[in-house]
Write a protein that holds these residues in place. Structure first.
Motif, short mmCIF file in Angstrom:
data_model
loop_
_atom_site.label_atom_id
_atom_site.label_comp_id
_atom_site.label_asym_id
_atom_site.label_seq_id
_atom_site.Cartn_x
_atom_site.Cartn_y
_atom_site.Cartn_z
N SER A 19 22.04 -1.04 -30.59
CA SER A 19 20.65 -1.11 -30.12
C SER A 19 19.77 -2.11 -30.86
O SER A 19 18.76 -2.55 -30.32
N MET A 57 20.77 -7.10 -33.98
CA MET A 57 20.74 -7.99 -35.14
C MET A 57 22.11 -8.65 -35.34
O MET A 57 22.22 -9.68 -35.99
N CYS A 107 21.76 -1.03 -36.87
CA CYS A 107 22.13 0.27 -36.29
C CYS A 107 23.59 0.63 -36.57
O CYS A 107 23.95 1.81 -36.56
FE1 FES Z 1 22.76 -3.04 -34.15
FE2 FES Z 1 25.00 -4.32 -33.59
S1 FES Z 1 24.35 -3.57 -35.47
S2 FES Z 1 23.38 -3.98 -32.29
#
Ligand code: FES
Length: 539
Positions: A49, A52, A39
């Protein structure tokens, strides 16, 4: 940056310095440590969100999202501990539950972060035994973009792009929980002037480009850094071309343009107008060989013969009517190097008097307060610096009609787009010899006595100066079609045929000469320009 604004932290055992407000993910990136993420995108707001990017931070009991955690003095971060890696594997297992795994027919294959991270951190035995959820596939959501909801991982980068960058808000997350999906709002279309960027930022194959779809596997693509010639902004781009022979064009050809990050010019983005304009490079109207003759009676000629005839006509005009009867209509589509050589030959070498570069624009042009500029030329600033008058070509055409111009060297322009075609025809009929130097066959080229096929921006090296005065390099990604050659070679051949050789300098050598002669370019060369260009000294 003062010391009080910097912090020192340790990431994977390495001491890293970062600005105070930076996130752990960005600090790691700047130190060459890649933390997987979906994200997060450097050009968009942070939502944290996808989960990862979780990492271990000493003294904090749970894994933390590195994209949303600011750095702190003395922080100790570990990005590859067994727990962090196990988390990535779990995230991937969830994301892939309903993923169709149609990689063999997905355009993202080869540059898909699901594929890449699965190979780095996944590699598990799947435990999901149910039927995968079906969602909408291959849904055209705008003139340039196709949505495949089954491939989407709901990172919301595309939604944030339409909210924060294009500010058009066509996309949203519809429904909640396991029913959530990205979709276009009812009655809307993703047709904003920057829509193609959502394909670039989609980390998987959910948003694909209708133009690039099924054209070429990405692992066959080579890449060359360049600059978009679509307007005076000069957005930095990568030209992606097939590295293998393409039987459709009998050569290597271009398959797509992608924006290249330049903080001072275009950030991470480019407009659709510039992105898809590359098709002109393979247009049927490209001139592929020199030709002699007028108004449809053109006969193909070798370069030597075309140059001999052009030089003869030019010499004859100079001997019988003097330099006032010679005019040059250059183009703001030409590189600094071409304009400099043109000036060197005609103004300094032959003392010709009429130098224009701009032709009035008759069509209405779109511009905005983000990237798109009303001046649809990449190098108007360069043309002005080299002394070409930008007042327009009305006076030049009047002189032609009055029979005062006997030799016209006309570059790129199709005058019939700006003036009445009959008026252009009548004016050029009074010119004894018109040489057309440019890439396209068009009604004005049709009226010329010699047509000299020139390379386009993706087929030659050189530089453009954008509206800010930033000098930026373009590079040759593909060869020009047929016998077309780069503009500086055409000018060098003409100079040789005239007996006033300019020397067969490479674009880099010509640019060094520019830097030596023109103070605004002082101290620049291709090395110092690098990938992001340099501002003119007076810029
Ligand atoms: Fe998606 Fe950090 S890159 S939560």
């Amino acid at each position: 940056m003062s010391e009080s604004e910097m912090v020192t932290l340790t990431i994977d055992g390495r001491s890293v310095q970062a600005v105070k407000a930076t996130t752990v993910l960005e600090a790691a990136r700047s130190a060459g440590i890649e933390i997987p993420h979906y994200c997060y995108h450097p050009g968009l707001s942070i939502v944290g969100s996808c989960r990862m990017c979780l990492v271990e931070i000493e003294k904090i009991p749970k894994l933390q999202p590195s994209c949303a955690t600011p750095v702190a003095e003395g922080m100790v971060v570990r990005t590859r501990t067994p727990e962090a890696v196990r988390n990535r594997q779990s995230v991937l297992e969830f994301l892939l539950l309903n993923h169709p795994l149609d990689c063999p027919v997905c355009d993202q294959a080869g540059e898909c972060e699901l594929q890449n991270y699965y190979m780095d951190f996944g590699c598990y035995d799947p435990r999901f035994n149910e039927n995968k959820k079906k969602r909408k596939k291959a849904l055209p959501i705008g003139p340039h973009v196709i949505l495949d909801q089954e491939r989407c991982i709901l990172c919301t980068r595309c939604v944030r792009f339409t909210q924060e960058i294009s500010r058009t808000g066509e996309l949203g997350v519809h429904d909640r929980g396991h029913l959530s999906e990205i979709d276009i709002f009812p009655g809307k279309e993703l047709d904003n002037p920057y829509s193609g960027n959502v394909v670039d930022i989609c980390p998987v194959g959910a948003l694909t480009d209708r133009d690039f779809r099924f054209q070429c596997r990405v692992w066959f693509l080579g890449s060359a850094p360049s600059v978009c010639p679509g307007c005076s902004r000069g957005c930095n781009i990568e030209i992606h071309y097939n590295e293998r022979f393409d039987p459709r064009y009998h050569d290597r050809r271009i398959h797509r343009l992608k924006p290249r990050f330049n903080r001072d010019v275009n950030g991470h983005w480019m407009c659709d107008e510039g992105r898809y304009a590359y098709h002109a490079i393979d247009a049927a109207e490209r001139l592929r060989a020199p030709s002699l003759g007028r108004e449809g009676a053109h006969m193909p000629a070798e370069w030597q013969e075309a140059m001999r005839r052009t030089a003869e006509a030019l010499k004859h005009t100079l001997e019988t009517h003097g330099p006032t009867a010679v005019a040059v209509l250059a183009s703001p589509q030409m590189t600094n190097e071409e304009l400099f050589q043109l000036r060197g030959l005609f103004r300094e070498g032959l003392h010709a008097e009429h130098f224009e570069y701009r032709v009035p624009v008759r069509e209405s042009v779109y511009s905005d307060d983000f990237l798109i500029r009303a001046d649809k030329n990449p190098n108007g600033r360069g043309a002005e610096l080299f002394g070409f008058a930008g007042a327009g070509s009305d006076d030049l055409l009047r002189r032609c009609s009055e029979g005062r111009i006997r030799f016209l060297y006309l570059c790129h322009h199709d005058l019939t787009r700006a003036y009445d075609a009959g008026m252009v025809r009548d004016a050029l009929a009074q010119v004894r010899f018109t040489a057309y130097h440019g890439p396209f066959d068009h009604p004005t080229a049709f009226l010329a006595d010699v047509r000299l096929p020139a390379a386009m921006y993706a087929e030659e090296a050189g530089t453009f100066t954008n509206f800010q005065g930033r000098v930026q390099r373009i590079s040759a990604a593909v060869p020009p079609p047929g016998k077309a050659v780069p503009g500086i070679e055409i000018i060098a051949m003409l100079a040789e045929a005239l007996g006033t050789p300019l020397g067969k300098g490479s674009p880099a050598q010509v640019f060094r000469e520019i830097a030596a002669k023109f103070p605004p370019f002082e101290g620049m060369d291709y090395e110092t320009l690098g990938d992001s260009g340099q501002l003119l000294k007076s810029g």
